[in-house]
Each structure stands twice: as C-alpha cells, then as structure tokens.
Design a protein around this motif. Structure first.
Motif, short mmCIF file in Angstrom:
data_model
loop_
_atom_site.label_atom_id
_atom_site.label_comp_id
_atom_site.label_asym_id
_atom_site.label_seq_id
_atom_site.Cartn_x
_atom_site.Cartn_y
_atom_site.Cartn_z
N GLU A 137 -6.67 17.88 -1.64
CA GLU A 137 -7.76 17.60 -0.69
C GLU A 137 -7.83 18.72 0.33
OE1 GLU A 137 -7.34 13.87 1.38
OE2 GLU A 137 -7.91 12.72 -0.41
N HIS A 138 -8.89 19.46 0.36
CA HIS A 138 -9.13 20.51 1.37
C HIS A 138 -7.90 21.43 1.51
CE1 HIS A 138 -12.40 17.85 2.25
NE2 HIS A 138 -11.57 16.90 2.67
N GLY A 139 -7.40 21.96 0.41
CA GLY A 139 -6.30 22.90 0.47
C GLY A 139 -4.95 22.26 0.73
N ARG A 140 -4.91 20.93 0.71
CA ARG A 140 -3.63 20.23 0.92
C ARG A 140 -3.31 19.40 -0.32
NH1 ARG A 140 -1.64 19.99 5.89
NH2 ARG A 140 -0.58 18.00 5.64
N THR A 141 -2.00 19.26 -0.55
CA THR A 141 -1.57 18.36 -1.60
C THR A 141 -1.25 17.02 -0.95
OG1 THR A 141 -0.67 20.18 -2.90
CG2 THR A 141 0.20 17.96 -3.36
N VAL A 142 -1.82 15.95 -1.50
CA VAL A 142 -1.58 14.61 -0.95
C VAL A 142 -0.87 13.78 -2.01
CG1 VAL A 142 -2.63 12.54 0.05
CG2 VAL A 142 -3.66 14.79 0.49
N ILE A 143 0.30 13.25 -1.64
CA ILE A 143 1.10 12.45 -2.58
C ILE A 143 1.12 11.01 -2.08
CG2 ILE A 143 3.45 12.08 -3.46
CD1 ILE A 143 3.89 15.09 -3.25
N GLU A 144 0.87 10.09 -2.97
CA GLU A 144 1.00 8.66 -2.64
C GLU A 144 2.26 8.14 -3.33
OE1 GLU A 144 -2.44 6.41 -3.62
OE2 GLU A 144 -3.66 7.33 -2.03
N ALA A 145 3.11 7.45 -2.55
CA ALA A 145 4.38 6.98 -3.13
C ALA A 145 4.67 5.58 -2.66
CB ALA A 145 5.51 7.92 -2.71
N ASP A 146 5.28 4.78 -3.54
CA ASP A 146 5.68 3.43 -3.14
C ASP A 146 6.96 3.47 -2.32
OD1 ASP A 146 3.55 2.12 -4.38
OD2 ASP A 146 4.53 2.34 -6.34
N ASP A 147 7.88 4.38 -2.67
CA ASP A 147 9.15 4.50 -1.94
C ASP A 147 9.15 5.85 -1.25
OD1 ASP A 147 11.73 4.87 -1.08
OD2 ASP A 147 12.61 3.79 -2.79
N LEU A 148 8.85 5.83 0.02
CA LEU A 148 8.68 7.09 0.76
C LEU A 148 9.96 7.91 0.78
CD1 LEU A 148 6.91 8.93 2.52
CD2 LEU A 148 7.52 7.54 4.50
N GLN A 149 11.11 7.26 1.01
CA GLN A 149 12.38 7.99 1.15
C GLN A 149 12.74 8.71 -0.16
OE1 GLN A 149 15.61 5.67 2.71
NE2 GLN A 149 17.13 7.25 2.20
N ARG A 150 12.58 7.98 -1.27
CA ARG A 150 12.94 8.54 -2.57
C ARG A 150 12.04 9.71 -2.90
NH1 ARG A 150 12.05 5.50 -7.54
NH2 ARG A 150 12.86 7.04 -9.01
N ALA A 151 10.76 9.54 -2.68
CA ALA A 151 9.79 10.59 -3.02
C ALA A 151 10.01 11.83 -2.16
CB ALA A 151 8.37 10.05 -2.82
N LEU A 152 10.28 11.58 -0.89
CA LEU A 152 10.47 12.71 0.03
C LEU A 152 11.74 13.47 -0.32
CD1 LEU A 152 8.88 13.84 2.41
CD2 LEU A 152 10.24 12.42 3.94
N HIS A 208 0.86 -1.18 0.00
CA HIS A 208 0.00 0.00 0.00
C HIS A 208 0.89 1.23 0.00
CE1 HIS A 208 -4.11 1.43 0.59
NE2 HIS A 208 -4.39 0.19 0.25
N PRO A 209 0.54 2.27 -0.69
CA PRO A 209 1.46 3.42 -0.79
C PRO A 209 1.60 4.19 0.53
CG PRO A 209 -0.64 3.92 -1.82
CD PRO A 209 -0.69 2.47 -1.46
N SER A 210 2.79 4.80 0.71
CA SER A 210 2.99 5.76 1.80
C SER A 210 2.39 7.09 1.37
CB SER A 210 4.48 5.93 2.07
OG SER A 210 5.06 4.68 2.34
N THR A 211 2.22 7.97 2.35
CA THR A 211 1.56 9.25 2.05
C THR A 211 2.40 10.44 2.51
OG1 THR A 211 -0.46 8.06 2.58
CG2 THR A 211 -0.67 10.42 2.26
N ILE A 212 2.49 11.45 1.64
CA ILE A 212 3.12 12.72 2.01
C ILE A 212 2.05 13.79 1.78
CG2 ILE A 212 4.96 14.37 1.49
CD1 ILE A 212 6.39 11.99 0.03
N LEU A 269 11.84 17.39 -1.30
CA LEU A 269 12.57 18.36 -0.48
C LEU A 269 13.67 19.05 -1.31
CD1 LEU A 269 12.75 16.47 2.94
CD2 LEU A 269 11.21 18.33 2.27
N SER A 270 14.30 18.29 -2.19
CA SER A 270 15.32 18.88 -3.06
C SER A 270 14.70 19.96 -3.93
CB SER A 270 15.95 17.83 -3.98
OG SER A 270 16.44 16.77 -3.21
N TRP A 271 13.53 19.62 -4.48
CA TRP A 271 12.84 20.61 -5.32
C TRP A 271 12.49 21.86 -4.50
CZ3 TRP A 271 7.83 22.38 -4.44
CH2 TRP A 271 7.34 23.27 -5.39
N ALA A 272 11.98 21.65 -3.28
CA ALA A 272 11.57 22.78 -2.44
C ALA A 272 12.79 23.64 -2.09
CB ALA A 272 10.88 22.26 -1.18
N ASP A 273 13.92 22.99 -1.78
CA ASP A 273 15.16 23.72 -1.45
C ASP A 273 15.58 24.57 -2.64
OD1 ASP A 273 15.43 22.99 1.11
OD2 ASP A 273 16.90 21.38 0.76
#
Lengths: 264, 334
Positions: free
Chosen positions: B255-270, B231-235, B274-278
C-alpha cells in the motif's frame, strides 16, 4: 403523520403563541405588515362623501383582503418557511410539541392582528358616518372563516416555497386569486358568465358577504341598503359555501403537501 | 466504567427497514437492522457516511416511520405512543436551529414551556456552563455555545433515554471533553445514552457498547474489546525486497510504497520478521506494529475487507441497482 391527531395542548399552544408574538414584535418589517398595513384601507372612508355606503363597502372589503393577505397569509407563510429553513421547526418536532400545536401557534399572532382589525373596523366605520353591520353574526363568522382560509393557503403555499425570500414570488398566485374577484366586480363591461365564474373566487365571496351582511346590498350592482337581518342570511348562503369550500380545499392540500425539512 | 449490564433494553429494534422514494428510484437506506441498547448503557452507533445511522435514529425518535420491522423505545412505540415516549426521551439532532432573535435564556424558557415537567432554566444554564451567556442573543453565539444550548434543551425534560446524533462534531477539544463528561454523568445518573459519532477515540473511551453499521446493516456489535477480538494485528514498514513467503501471517499486501502484514499472533509474526531482517542485514524503515484496534476494524469494514461488511455490501449490490456504499469513512483517521 402526527398532524392527523386532532388533540392539542391549549397551554403549550398558548405558550408558543406568546413567543411567536414576541418574535413578530422584534421584526419591524413583519410587524408593520401585520399591524399597520391592514388598518390603512379603513382610511379610505375619509375620502369621498361622508357615510356613503358604496365607499364604506369598498373600504371595508379592501381592509378585509389586506388583513387576510398580510398579517395572516404572507406573515404565516414567511414565518413558517423562515423557521423551517433555520431548522427551528425540525428541532421543535423532536420534543413534546405536536405538529398541530406548532402550526396553530405560528398562525395565531397574525390571526389576532387580523381579528383586531375586524373589531376596530366597527368603531372606525361608525366614526366616518357608516352604519354598523346589518348582520353582525355573518360579519364575525366571515372574520373567523377568512382567517382559517388564509392560514390554510399559507401552509399550502409553504410546500413549494424554498425560502422566506422566495415567498415574495410564490405568494403571488394566491394574492392574485384572492384580489381578482373584488377588482373584477368594478369592471362593468364584464360578461355575466365571467361575473358568475368570478363569484366563486375567495375574494369575491368575501366581498359579497361584506356587502350583504354589513351593508345590506342586494346583489353585485346594488348601491342602496335594502336587505333586512333575515334577508342577509339567504344572501349569505352561497358566498359562505364558497369560502368553506376553499378552506376545505386549502386544508386538504396543506395537509397532503406539508414539508417540515428545508427544501434544497 | 460503572456500567452494569441490564436485562432490559431501552431500545429494541428488529428487522428495521427504511426506504426512500418509490418505484425504480427507491433507495433502501436501512436494510434489516437489529439493535438492542441496554438500559443504563452508553451505546455508540458508528458507521461510514451513508451507512444509515441517522435514518435509523429518525425512526427511534419517532420522526419517521419504518418501512418494515419492529421498534420499541422504552417498551413503547415511538409513533403510536408518541406523548409517553417524548416525555421520557431527549433528542439532539445532527443539525438543528434556534430563533436568532431570542436570547439563550429566552430560548430555554421557550423550550421549557413545551415540556410536561422541565428542570428549571437556571439549573440548565448552570449545568451547560451558559450562565454567563444567558442574556446573549442566539445569533451572537459560537458554534460550541449553540450546541450547548441544544444539549440543554435535550436534557431539560430529565430524560431516561438520550439520543445524541454527533454531539461533538465541530466542537473544540475542550468542549468535546465537556460533552464526554456530561454523557458519562448521564449514564452514571441512570440514563441510557445512544450516541453516533465520527470520532473513533470518542466511541472507544465513552461507549460501553458499539454497534457498527455499514450499507444499511449492523455488521459488528459488542464492547470495544470484543469488537477488536479475532481481528488481525497489523505490521507495516517501507517495502523491502526478498520478504520470505513462509512468515506466520494471514496476509501481506502493498500500500503506497509500504508493506502491510496482517497477523493473528503479533508477537510470533514480528519475531519471525525481525529474525529474517537480522539474518539478511535488511533494514525495515518506519516499522510500525499494533494490535487490532477499533480503528483497524472500522477501516476494514469501510474498505469492505471485513467479511460481514463485504457480505452486507454484496447483498445490497444484488438487491439494489445502486452501487453499494463505498464512500469515504468519516474521519476515522482523526
């Protein structure tokens, strides 16, 4: 349905009956209806001419109807519906207790009160100068059959009774049906056809059996004891059949319409 | 956990169906359930409101007949072998009642007399911490105390299989913990427990196996870990503009003013996020990341985002004129 299985545990049924009796004894109103109420009509024998058989027959008939209607019919109906509403029956049915054991144990305390009244009627009648039953077997048979019939009527009525309070209304048709016969007999202007039809009601059949089986009256209008022990058997055939038929109908309807969950 | 899986099933259900009513108004509440409850396990049956949990339990308890399918409880038929099954099982209903005029001790004595080989009443009072309340009338008890009397009745016959329908609903946190301990003790003593609950934390910490029902079918089975697997992890975070489309994720939704991301590999997605945000100097307010949990699986099933749940609902919609069950899930967020 498990009620189809006729085997029951006598020990478990007796155990539950004792607890149902204890609960009945803690409810003063129910206890009054079950114990005191059926004895009151026997006091009618104190009125009128001492030892008059017509007065005696009316008093005993009334006592029988009240004993059937209050400790058995109304009591069983309200206990069953009350416990169904409180989910007590639902809880019991998850355990080892069988449905038939529950039904019998709810009925027995009231049945015992009614049968006690039938037994007490004998010395009380004697004390008021009445004769004892011409045919005690018919008297005992009637007592047991009447208790069974009123119990079956109670469980059938429960199928369309929403709550213990609603039983005050839903019990009316059966109370009317049972009281109709004995009351109508007292109306002399009634046509013969109507009299005949009424004799098929459960109350009229009970009255007939008491009048012939206890007092030896031959027919509805009789006022003098004329039947012997042997005569009473042939007089009893018709009314006994009527009561057995009503009992069979009531049991069949009750079994088919049994509701164990609260009706909402 | 001291659970040792057993080859035997205390409960075995195949193709169970249960329909209420007849003709055009008929409603099929249970639509082909297969269920195995391993002997000596605690198995939790979870599901949305109206998923068919209680309808399923009623058949196992012998209180209702199946419309179709096969049910074996301790190897026996709960209706045909009623006496034998009842002597070895203990049932706690979602709601049940007692005569208010009886005391706690009288209620247990009354129940005791209906059993073939009951445990002593005093022992049950002690075990459910009711000794001090033994002479109090039932109508004067709190909800939690009444539930304990109910449980005492369930356990008085020393059952091999215990079926508990929402045993902790309406209890305070301390009483809930007491029930949890009791249920664990039952399993440790060799009994099998089948339990339904509203509380996912309860199922997660108590049960060896979970069976998740939706729209009359079991859509997921396994240990809590197995269920979350795949089952996917959620960010999630307060929505920002310009999110790149090439993040290594399964799905992005609002969803309700939030962005919800589903990912199979939580570490990679995160890391990618974060790199993009930086690099952008973007701020991700209220950032939240978590691995797949029972709750997220459950929510996906309730919302029919889970493929198995969606399939179950779709086939029901086709089979029944009724709309499929999309009722709110029961306290999943609690």
């Amino acid at each position: 349905m498990s009620t189809v299985i006729p085997t029951i545990s006598v020990a478990r049924t007796a155990h539950l009956t004792r607890w149902n009796a204890a609960l009945l004894a803690r409810n003063r109103a129910a206890l009054f209806y079950a114990v005191v109420m059926p004895l009151l009509p026997l006091g009618l024998m104190a009125l009128g001419e001492r030892g008059n058989p017509t007065g005696g027959a009316n008093a005993v008939t009334t006592a029988f109807l009240v004993a059937g209607l209050f400790p058995v019919y109304y009591n069983v109906l309200s206990q069953f519906v009350g416990r169904r509403d409180e989910l007590v029956l639902k809880r019991m049915r998850t355990g080892q207790t069988k449905d038939l054991e529950l039904l019998v144990s709810i009925a027995l305390p009231g049945a015992f009160c009614a049968l006690l009244m039938c037994a007490l009627a004998l010395p009380i009648a004697a004390a008021f100068g009445q004769s004892l039953p011409v045919n005690p077997v018919i008297y005992a048979l009637l007592a047991v059959l009447a208790v069974t019939m009123f119990t079956a009527f109670a469980y059938w009525t429960a199928a369309w009774t929403r709550s213990a309070e609603a039983a005050q209304l839903t019990s009316m048709p059966i109370i009317f049906l049972v009281s109709l016969g004995p009351l109508a007999i007292t109306i002399p202007s009634l046509s013969e056809g109507l009299q005949n039809a009424l004799s098929f009601t459960p109350g009229a059949a009970m009255a007939d059996l008491l009048r012939s089986g206890w007092f030896g009256f031959d027919g509805a209008g009789a006022t003098d004891p004329s039947l012997t022990f042997a005569d009473t058997w042939s007089a009893a055939g018709g009314p006994l059949l009527v009561i057995v038929a009503w009992t069979a109908i009531a049991i069949s309807l009750a079994r088919r319409s049994m509701v164990w969950e609260p009706r909402s | 956990m001291t659970f040792h899986p057993s080859d035997e099933s205390a409960v075995r259900v195949r193709g169970l169906r249960r329909t209420y009513g007849h003709g055009p108004t008929a409603y099929e509440a249970v639509r082909g359930v297969d269920l195995d409850v391993p002997a000596g396990s605690i198995t939790a049956l979870l599901g949305t409101n109206g998923a068919g949990k209680t309808s399923t339990l009623e058949v196992l308890e012998g209180l209702a007949r199946a419309t179709a399918g096969e049910v074996r409880v301790l190897g026996l038929d709960p209706v045909a072998d009623r006496d034998a099954v009842r002597q070895r099982t203990g049932v706690l209903l979602q709601r049940s009642g007692f005569s208010g005029d009886l005391t706690v001790r009288e209620t247990l004595r009354q129940w005791s007399g209906t059993l073939v080989s009951p445990r002593p009443v005093d022992e049950m009072l002690e075990r459910l911490s009711l000794t001090g309340r033994a002479d109090v009338r039932m109508l004067a008890l709190s909800g939690g105390e009444t539930r304990r009397v109910d449980l005492a009745c369930t356990l008085m016959g020393n059952p091999e299989l215990v079926i508990l329908d929402e045993p902790t609903t309406g209890l305070d946190p301390e009483s809930r913990r007491d029930v949890w301990r009791l249920v664990s003790d039952l399993r440790d003593g060799g009994a099998t427990v089948l339990i339904t609950t509203h509380y996912l934390d309860e199922a997660e910490s108590l049960a060896d196996r979970l069976e998740i029902m939706h729209a009359g079918r079991i859509v997921r089975s396994g240990t809590p870990t197995e269920i979350a697997l795949g089952h996917p992890s959620t960010i999630s975070f307060a929505t920002v503009d310009g999110l790149p489309r090439d993040l290594p994720v399964r799905q992005i939704r609002q969803e309700h003013g939030r962005t919800v991301i589903e990912a199979d590999d939580l570490q990679r997605a995160l890391s990618a996020l974060l790199s993009w945000a930086d690099a952008q100097g973007a701020r991700l307010d209220d950032l939240n990341a978590h691995s797949a949990s029972l709750e997220s699986v459950f929510l996906a099933i309730a919302d029919e985002r889970d493929p198995a749940a969606a399939a179950a609902a779709a086939s029901n919609a086709a089979a029944n004129a009724d709309p499929s069950d999309t009722s709110l899930l029961e306290g999943a967020a609690r």
